[in-house]
Motif scaffolding. Structure first.
Motif, short mmCIF file in Angstrom:
data_model
loop_
_atom_site.label_atom_id
_atom_site.label_comp_id
_atom_site.label_asym_id
_atom_site.label_seq_id
_atom_site.Cartn_x
_atom_site.Cartn_y
_atom_site.Cartn_z
N ILE A 73 0.85 -1.11 0.10
CA ILE A 73 -0.06 0.23 0.10
C ILE A 73 1.05 1.30 -0.07
O ILE A 73 1.66 1.34 0.98
N THR A 74 0.67 1.95 -0.87
CA THR A 74 1.87 2.95 -1.24
C THR A 74 1.13 4.38 -1.50
O THR A 74 0.04 4.44 -2.10
N VAL A 75 1.88 5.37 -1.40
CA VAL A 75 1.41 6.77 -1.85
C VAL A 75 1.77 6.96 -3.19
O VAL A 75 3.01 7.00 -3.66
N GLU A 76 1.06 7.42 -4.00
CA GLU A 76 1.08 7.68 -5.47
C GLU A 76 0.61 8.98 -5.74
O GLU A 76 -0.11 9.71 -5.00
N SER A 77 1.30 9.56 -6.58
CA SER A 77 0.78 10.75 -7.05
C SER A 77 1.02 11.21 -8.62
O SER A 77 1.61 10.54 -9.18
N VAL A 78 0.20 12.30 -8.92
CA VAL A 78 0.11 12.44 -10.26
C VAL A 78 -0.37 13.90 -10.43
O VAL A 78 -1.37 14.50 -9.77
N TYR A 79 0.70 14.77 -10.83
CA TYR A 79 0.26 16.36 -10.69
C TYR A 79 -0.11 17.09 -9.51
O TYR A 79 -0.78 17.76 -9.39
N GLY A 80 0.61 16.56 -8.64
CA GLY A 80 0.65 17.20 -7.26
C GLY A 80 -0.68 16.72 -6.40
O GLY A 80 -1.10 16.81 -5.21
N GLU A 81 -1.43 15.62 -6.91
CA GLU A 81 -2.71 14.85 -6.24
C GLU A 81 -1.96 13.53 -5.64
O GLU A 81 -1.34 12.96 -6.51
#
Length: 122
Positions: A73-81
């Motif tokens: 379970i990881t933290v993902e991000s795209v364009y600051g989200e």
């Protein structure tokens, strides 16, 4: 603030979910004297061992296993989200395992465990 710090509360919540499930499993083992739990959603009638879920910290999340295959379970991000990826799979695992535990309790308490084991309602 790094991604892990942003989701610190979420990781604590995930750990509590796992701890709650592990306690339910420990209560089942204490009641029945065994970690063998009926298999469900299968054409084969039988049991298999159920193990507590182990958790390890990752740099950007947590990793867990109940059978030696680690899931993340990881933290993902795209364009600051930012969002958590993989928590739904953990929720599905916990839901399925709890169904197996409920079935195990019914079989253990049944006057005729073989018939209860064959029932497909859980």
């Amino acid at each position: 603030m790094n991604k892990k710090e942003l989701f610190k509360k979420d990781f604590a919540r995930i750990r509590r979910k796992i701890e709650k499930y592990n306690k339910e499993l420990a209560d089942y083992v204490k009641m029945t004297g065994d970690n063998e739990v009926p298999d469900i959603d299968s054409t084969i009638i039988g049991t298999s061992p159920m193990n507590p879920i182990e958790v390890k910290e990752l740099p950007n999340g947590v990793s867990y296993t109940d059978d030696g295959w680690w899931e993340n379970i990881t933290v993902e991000s795209v364009y600051g989200e930012y969002w958590l990826s993989g928590e739904d799979e953990l929720d599905d695992l916990l839901k399925y395992n709890r169904r197996r535990l409920r079935k195990g309790v019914r079989v253990w308490k049944s006057e005729n465990p073989d018939i209860e084991l064959e029932k497909d309602d859980d």
